[in-house]
Scaffold this active site. Sequence first.
Site, mmCIF file in Angstrom:
data_model
loop_
_atom_site.group_PDB
_atom_site.id
_atom_site.type_symbol
_atom_site.label_atom_id
_atom_site.label_comp_id
_atom_site.label_asym_id
_atom_site.label_seq_id
_atom_site.Cartn_x
_atom_site.Cartn_y
_atom_site.Cartn_z
ATOM 1 N N ARG A 41 53.403 58.619 135.118
ATOM 2 C CA ARG A 41 52.581 57.413 135.159
ATOM 3 C C ARG A 41 51.976 57.289 136.553
ATOM 4 O O ARG A 41 52.548 57.758 137.529
ATOM 5 C CB ARG A 41 53.422 56.180 134.855
ATOM 6 N N LYS A 65 59.179 53.185 135.251
ATOM 7 C CA LYS A 65 59.018 52.454 134.000
ATOM 8 C C LYS A 65 59.586 53.267 132.850
ATOM 9 O O LYS A 65 58.889 54.026 132.197
ATOM 10 C CB LYS A 65 57.539 52.159 133.751
ATOM 11 N N HIS A 135 45.821 56.378 132.834
ATOM 12 C CA HIS A 135 46.745 56.899 131.823
ATOM 13 C C HIS A 135 46.183 58.132 131.109
ATOM 14 O O HIS A 135 46.925 58.853 130.434
ATOM 15 C CB HIS A 135 47.076 55.793 130.820
ATOM 16 N N ARG A 138 48.143 61.314 132.076
ATOM 17 C CA ARG A 138 49.419 61.483 131.365
ATOM 18 C C ARG A 138 49.182 61.941 129.927
ATOM 19 O O ARG A 138 49.857 62.834 129.420
ATOM 20 C CB ARG A 138 50.177 60.161 131.416
ATOM 21 N N HIS A 161 59.627 58.659 124.613
ATOM 22 C CA HIS A 161 59.270 57.954 123.384
ATOM 23 C C HIS A 161 60.434 58.000 122.398
ATOM 24 O O HIS A 161 61.274 58.886 122.460
ATOM 25 C CB HIS A 161 58.030 58.586 122.740
ATOM 26 N N TYR A 170 50.198 58.533 120.724
ATOM 27 C CA TYR A 170 49.961 58.365 122.162
ATOM 28 C C TYR A 170 49.005 59.423 122.708
ATOM 29 O O TYR A 170 48.094 59.113 123.475
ATOM 30 C CB TYR A 170 51.306 58.432 122.893
#
Length: 187
Positions: A41, A65, A135, A138, A161, A170
């Site tokens: 991230r 995170k 993002h 990623r 995940h 995603y």
Amino acid sequence: MITLSNAVDAIKTKRDIERMKKALHGRDRLLFVIGVSFGLRISDLLTLKIGDLRNKTHLTVVEKKTTGTRKQRKPRRIKLSQTVVAEVKALGGHNDDYLFQSRKGVNQPISRVQAYRILNDAAERAGIDVNIGTHSLRKAFGWQLYNKGIDVTRIMEIFGHSTPAMTLKYIGITSQEIDDAYEAIEV
């Protein structure tokens, strides 16, 4: 194109990745290269220091995170590519300097907003027409892994995940791409 970070796309083609690299230089190019190579991230990328990578073969990072408490977080060990090693070797600076230094203040990293601007400006210069945000780096990492045949459960584990379906969504696997996969094996 300006979008919120949760509505951005992966940069899916090698051609677009190369176009982005050519549109960026120095610190900004390194941000992009490391972003699509590590799958971290932006909040974790911006805290990296030169010494975290210089003269190393691996980076160990505990992502900020993640699900669970800090005690439950496992360090993530990332093998450094030859490209990243070469780019870091070419850097000047001291080991305690931030890798992505801001031009404001002394030894401060760029902000998330500045990283966003850098990436969007480069995408515009490169003529890349996808929703770009921090993002996207990623997601591009995950897309590349998936496209190279890495099992989705491994990618799921890297991203933290809870389901393969979440990972596929995603990284932007579309219904058309699923249909194309079925057509590819038609007997």
